[in-house]
Design an enzyme around this catalytic site. Structure first.
Site, PDB file in Angstrom:
ATOM      1  N   CYS A  22       0.988  -1.389   0.197  1.00 44.55           N
ATOM      2  CA  CYS A  22       0.103  -0.191   0.100  1.00 44.55           C
ATOM      3  C   CYS A  22       0.832   1.391  -0.057  1.00 44.55           C
ATOM      4  O   CYS A  22       1.342   1.859   1.042  1.00 44.55           O
ATOM      5  CB  CYS A  22      -0.874  -0.115   1.163  1.00 44.55           C
TER       6      CYS A  22
ATOM      7  N   CYS B  37      -0.521   4.107   2.099  1.00 42.53           N
ATOM      8  CA  CYS B  37      -0.247   4.024   3.560  1.00 42.53           C
ATOM      9  C   CYS B  37       1.347   4.106   4.093  1.00 42.53           C
ATOM     10  O   CYS B  37       1.632   4.740   5.040  1.00 42.53           O
ATOM     11  CB  CYS B  37      -0.490   2.489   4.045  1.00 42.53           C
ATOM     12  N   ASP B  38       2.373   3.670   3.249  1.00 45.04           N
ATOM     13  CA  ASP B  38       3.595   3.510   3.760  1.00 45.04           C
ATOM     14  C   ASP B  38       4.580   4.332   2.652  1.00 45.04           C
ATOM     15  O   ASP B  38       5.723   4.392   3.249  1.00 45.04           O
ATOM     16  CB  ASP B  38       3.848   2.058   3.662  1.00 45.04           C
TER      17      ASP B  38
END
Ligand code: NAP
Length: 318
Positions: A134, A137-138
């Site tokens: 992701c 997300c990261d």
């Protein structure tokens, strides 16, 4: 024969547990069959920094424990077991956990999807330490660093485009000599000055001690290997929605995702939320939002549907 619940929620990630919070607070006596993989994809996520309300970030499993506690506080009954069979051909709908049968006037499906992994040992070992599925997300954790994206579909292009805004360099590693992605997405990714591609290349190993330091790739034509220095590897080779229980009963698209209109499925009284019906956003916060929508839709549907009322015993069991 079991009592009849107002609503059964299948799945215990952000979508299912948010649906449980709303359904419980609406006095719908929800039974959550959350599955052995309770908590969903966030259980394998370390820092979550993009969920509003947590300015210092939160660990994925810790956040899911908070979701569960909040649902339980309002009386949701949460069972950490897998639903093994479902019948939505007539009401009340029926959900089995092995031989145990549960019945409900409405059903919310929140079984999620799982990202596909390459299946390398080093990939598993470094998951959460530079290996991710992701970018949204990261990606931020690896700002100004070199990053690798694996895959050749629209997801890989999307991840590469997103990461190019923060990365020093993004290298897409694709196993063939042509992308599967739509031309517009591929062209957009390839036009970026800090995005390049290694065609006909497979990832052999992720290198690094405690964090990703490089990605070893192998040219499938020449057999030559190369170590690409990188702080992160984003695997974007597709997702598998968890819909095998519903195949043949609820309309699925060609990828196996549940087809929804809002949260409504093609079966009246059956709603779906979260990643099991979302091929676009796939975020915890959007899953939670659609869980809320599903609970409200179920509540409104129960108010108007011409159904037998839930049994007193089911109401008392909450
Ligand atoms: P996808 O289209 O199935 O593409 C998966 C990619 O990963 C393919 O290029 C495939 O290679 C590669 N791959 C699969 N297994 C692999 C393995 N073991 N090792 C190396 N490479 C592997 O999946 P997706 O990109 O997630 O897209 C899924 C659906 O969502 C598609 O319909 C897509 O159009 C849609 N989507 C749309 C958007 C958008 O429009 N903004 C964004 C994301 C997704 P091969 O090409 O060799 O098979």
């Amino acid at each position: 024969m079991s009592d009849v619940h107002d609503v059964i929620i299948v799945g215990g990630g952000p979508a299912g547990l948010t649906a449980a919070i709303y359904a419980a607070r609406a006095n719908l006596d929800p039974l959550v069959i959350e599955g052995f993989g309770a908590g969903g994809q966030l259980m394998t996520t370390t820092d979550v920094e993009n969920y509003p309300g947590f300015p210092d970030g939160v660990q994925g499993p810790e956040m899911m424990e908070m979701f569960r506690a909040q649902a339980a506080r309002f009386g949701a009954r949460i069972e950490q077991v897998d639903a093994t069979r479902v019948d939505v051909s007539e009401t009340p709908f029926r959900v089995w956990v092995d031989d145990e049968e549960h019945r409900a006037r409405s059903l919310i499906i929140a079984t999620g999807a799982t990202a596909r992994w390459l299946g390398l040992e080093s990939e598993t070992a470094l998951r959460g330490f530079g290996v991710s599925t992701c970018a949204t997300c990261d990606g931020f954790f690896f700002k100004d660093k070199r990053m690798v994206v694996v895959g050749g579909g629209d997801s890989a292009m999307e991840e590469a485009i997103y990461l190019s805004r923060m990365a020093e360099q993004v290298t897409i590693v694709h196993r063939r000599d042509a992308f599967r992605a739509s031309k517009i997405m591929a062209d957009r990714a390839l036009s970026l000055p800090n995005v390049d591609v290694r065609w006909n290349a497979l990832v052999d190993e992720v290198l690094g001690d405690g964090k990703v330091e490089a990605v070893r790739i192998r040219d499938v034509v020449t057999g030559e290997t190369e170590d690409l220095p990188a702080a992160a590897m984003f695997v974007a080779i597709g997702h598998d929605p968890a819909t095998s229980l519903f195949a043949g009963q609820i309309e699925l698209d060609e990828e196996g995702y549940i087809v929804t209109d809002g949260t409504r499925t093609n079966v009246e009284g059956v709603f779906a939320c979260g990643d099991v019906q979302d091929t676009v956003y796939r975020q915890a916060v959007t899953a939670a939002g659609s869980g809320c929508m599903a609970a409200i839709d179920a509540e409104r549907w129960l108010e108007t549907a011409d159904l037998e009322p839930a049994t007193d015993a089911a109401t008392a069991s909450a």
